[in-house]
Design a protein around this motif. Structure first.
Motif, PDB file in Angstrom:
ATOM      1  N   UNK A 159      11.390 -58.146  87.262  1.00 63.90           N
ATOM      2  CA  UNK A 159      11.495 -58.670  85.736  1.00 63.90           C
ATOM      3  C   UNK A 159      11.327 -57.731  84.881  1.00 63.90           C
ATOM      4  N   UNK A 160      10.085 -56.538  85.380  1.00 65.24           N
ATOM      5  CA  UNK A 160       9.913 -55.901  84.045  1.00 65.24           C
ATOM      6  C   UNK A 160      10.791 -54.944  83.987  1.00 65.24           C
ATOM      7  N   UNK A 161      11.316 -54.964  84.688  1.00 68.68           N
ATOM      8  CA  UNK A 161      12.836 -53.910  84.858  1.00 68.68           C
ATOM      9  C   UNK A 161      14.091 -54.336  83.676  1.00 68.68           C
ATOM     10  N   UNK A 162      14.247 -55.905  84.151  1.00 71.99           N
ATOM     11  CA  UNK A 162      14.673 -56.967  83.311  1.00 71.99           C
ATOM     12  C   UNK A 162      14.358 -56.652  81.838  1.00 71.99           C
ATOM     13  N   UNK A 163      13.477 -56.621  81.621  1.00 71.54           N
ATOM     14  CA  UNK A 163      12.673 -56.946  80.053  1.00 71.54           C
ATOM     15  C   UNK A 163      12.888 -54.755  79.888  1.00 71.54           C
ATOM     16  N   UNK A 164      13.393 -53.880  80.048  1.00 71.24           N
ATOM     17  CA  UNK A 164      12.944 -52.435  79.953  1.00 71.24           C
ATOM     18  C   UNK A 164      14.414 -52.328  78.767  1.00 71.24           C
ATOM     19  N   UNK A 168      23.202 -45.600  78.480  1.00 69.19           N
ATOM     20  CA  UNK A 168      22.729 -46.196  80.187  1.00 69.19           C
ATOM     21  C   UNK A 168      23.858 -45.033  81.260  1.00 69.19           C
ATOM     22  N   UNK A 169      23.947 -43.955  81.084  1.00 67.97           N
ATOM     23  CA  UNK A 169      24.788 -43.038  81.847  1.00 67.97           C
ATOM     24  C   UNK A 169      23.935 -42.690  83.252  1.00 67.97           C
ATOM     25  N   UNK A 170      22.979 -43.080  82.754  1.00 66.82           N
ATOM     26  CA  UNK A 170      22.206 -42.506  84.632  1.00 66.82           C
ATOM     27  C   UNK A 170      21.998 -43.908  85.665  1.00 66.82           C
ATOM     28  N   UNK A 171      22.294 -43.264  87.078  1.00 67.19           N
ATOM     29  CA  UNK A 171      22.184 -44.745  87.636  1.00 67.19           C
ATOM     30  C   UNK A 171      21.096 -44.201  88.936  1.00 67.19           C
ATOM     31  N   UNK A 172      20.116 -45.440  88.795  1.00 67.18           N
ATOM     32  CA  UNK A 172      19.332 -44.734  89.623  1.00 67.18           C
ATOM     33  C   UNK A 172      18.767 -46.495  90.734  1.00 67.18           C
ATOM     34  N   UNK A 173      18.608 -46.124  91.723  1.00 65.08           N
ATOM     35  CA  UNK A 173      17.937 -47.535  93.186  1.00 65.08           C
ATOM     36  C   UNK A 173      16.162 -46.887  93.332  1.00 65.08           C
ATOM     37  N   UNK A 174      15.524 -48.133  92.988  1.00 60.30           N
ATOM     38  CA  UNK A 174      15.006 -47.858  93.254  1.00 60.30           C
ATOM     39  C   UNK A 174      13.810 -49.113  94.099  1.00 60.30           C
ATOM     40  N   UNK A 175      13.072 -48.688  95.376  1.00 59.76           N
ATOM     41  CA  UNK A 175      12.782 -49.629  96.020  1.00 59.76           C
ATOM     42  C   UNK A 175      11.892 -50.502  95.766  1.00 59.76           C
ATOM     43  N   UNK A 176      11.837 -51.487  95.942  1.00 63.29           N
ATOM     44  CA  UNK A 176      10.469 -52.521  95.463  1.00 63.29           C
ATOM     45  C   UNK A 176       9.539 -52.952  96.711  1.00 63.29           C
ATOM     46  N   UNK A 177       8.180 -53.137  96.879  1.00 62.57           N
ATOM     47  CA  UNK A 177       7.424 -53.456  98.007  1.00 62.57           C
ATOM     48  C   UNK A 177       6.314 -53.988  97.538  1.00 62.57           C
ATOM     49  N   UNK A 178       5.535 -55.038  98.689  1.00 59.99           N
ATOM     50  CA  UNK A 178       4.097 -55.276  98.119  1.00 59.99           C
ATOM     51  C   UNK A 178       3.978 -56.000 100.015  1.00 59.99           C
ATOM     52  N   UNK A 179       2.792 -55.657 100.325  1.00 57.64           N
ATOM     53  CA  UNK A 179       1.586 -56.642 101.448  1.00 57.64           C
ATOM     54  C   UNK A 179       0.584 -56.884 100.880  1.00 57.64           C
ATOM     55  N   UNK A 180       0.116 -57.058  99.650  1.00 55.84           N
ATOM     56  CA  UNK A 180      -0.921 -57.585  99.294  1.00 55.84           C
ATOM     57  C   UNK A 180      -1.083 -58.982  98.090  1.00 55.84           C
ATOM     58  N   UNK A 181      -1.735 -59.772  99.108  1.00 50.38           N
ATOM     59  CA  UNK A 181      -1.503 -60.493  98.153  1.00 50.38           C
ATOM     60  C   UNK A 181      -0.195 -61.608  97.674  1.00 50.38           C
ATOM     61  N   UNK A 182      -0.032 -62.361  96.971  1.00 50.17           N
ATOM     62  CA  UNK A 182       1.290 -62.913  96.685  1.00 50.17           C
ATOM     63  C   UNK A 182       2.513 -62.100  96.708  1.00 50.17           C
ATOM     64  N   UNK A 183       2.969 -61.538  97.736  1.00 51.04           N
ATOM     65  CA  UNK A 183       4.278 -60.656  98.206  1.00 51.04           C
ATOM     66  C   UNK A 183       5.424 -60.705  97.355  1.00 51.04           C
ATOM     67  N   UNK A 184       6.187 -62.157  97.192  1.00 52.22           N
ATOM     68  CA  UNK A 184       6.787 -62.216  96.982  1.00 52.22           C
ATOM     69  C   UNK A 184       7.239 -62.329  95.299  1.00 52.22           C
ATOM     70  N   UNK A 185       5.881 -62.654  94.808  1.00 55.21           N
ATOM     71  CA  UNK A 185       5.069 -62.613  93.709  1.00 55.21           C
ATOM     72  C   UNK A 185       5.978 -60.954  92.859  1.00 55.21           C
ATOM     73  N   UNK A 186       4.517 -60.167  93.396  1.00 53.27           N
ATOM     74  CA  UNK A 186       4.590 -58.907  93.344  1.00 53.27           C
ATOM     75  C   UNK A 186       5.822 -58.251  93.030  1.00 53.27           C
ATOM     76  N   UNK A 187       6.889 -59.213  93.757  1.00 49.86           N
ATOM     77  CA  UNK A 187       7.683 -57.990  93.379  1.00 49.86           C
ATOM     78  C   UNK A 187       9.338 -58.617  92.453  1.00 49.86           C
ATOM     79  N   UNK A 188       8.532 -60.332  92.892  1.00 43.63           N
ATOM     80  CA  UNK A 188       9.590 -61.078  91.282  1.00 43.63           C
ATOM     81  C   UNK A 188       8.778 -60.134  89.602  1.00 43.63           C
ATOM     82  N   UNK A 189       7.767 -59.602  89.447  1.00 42.48           N
ATOM     83  CA  UNK A 189       7.314 -58.994  88.631  1.00 42.48           C
ATOM     84  C   UNK A 189       8.086 -57.551  88.211  1.00 42.48           C
ATOM     85  N   UNK A 190       8.086 -57.470  88.879  1.00 47.71           N
ATOM     86  CA  UNK A 190       8.339 -55.361  89.226  1.00 47.71           C
ATOM     87  C   UNK A 190      10.093 -56.027  88.496  1.00 47.71           C
TER      88      UNK A 190
END
Length: 170
Positions: A29-34, A5-27
């Protein structure tokens, strides 16, 4: 299998439709499992006024820091797959969306390709991005502007409201 894991990245996550918090949490969690990466930091959640097109709901945003074995284009492909999996719907530029992932920084790289611009070309103009970035990595240097994130936040001209929420994703 353990990946380098030699590379470092920063990713912005955003949502404004539906369950915004859950959408961010799902994203997140997807990175946690990658298997190609290791999620190292997650900012608090922030609620922010829309940027660009203003006649829409407020966003929930956060920023993650990830150590990965992929290059920037491999990461972009993964991010686009995550957006599709999470049902990204976007009608027009800066319009409402169920989920949005932006590659903010990739190491100290400057990339100017047709499908990828790094650092993100507007991150230094957006308070909601800088607030979350400064929370998790205030000393990170913007490779093109040669200024730390904390300095960019202190000098940002964006006057949109950004409210740190008490809840976090981790």
């Amino acid at each position: 299998m353990v990946h380098s894991t030699n590379n470092i990245a920063f990713i912005g996550i955003g949502s404004n439709v539906g369950d915004r918090r859950q959408a961010c949490m799902n994203a997140v969690q997807t990175f946690e499992l990658w298997e190609c990466g290791s999620l190292t930091r997650v900012s608090s959640l922030y609620e922010s006024e829309p940027w660009g097109y203003e006649a829409q709901e407020w966003f929930i945003n956060c920023v993650i820091k990830i150590a990965i074995s992929e290059d920037a284009f491999g990461l972009l492909a993964f991010m686009q797959a995550v957006e599709q999996k999470l049902g990204k719907q976007k009608e027009f530029r800066w319009g409402p969306r169920t989920i949005d992932l932006d590659l903010l920084f990739f190491n100290q790289s400057i990339i100017d390709a047709p499908n990828l611009k790094v650092p993100h070309p507007h991150l230094h103009e957006r308070r909601f991005v800088l607030e979350a970035l400064a929370e998790i990595e205030p000393a990170w240097m913007h490779p093109a502007l040669n200024q730390p994130v904390s300095h960019l936040l202190q000098n940002v001209q964006d006057t949109k409201k950004v409210c740190k929420l008490m809840e976090t994703l981790r």
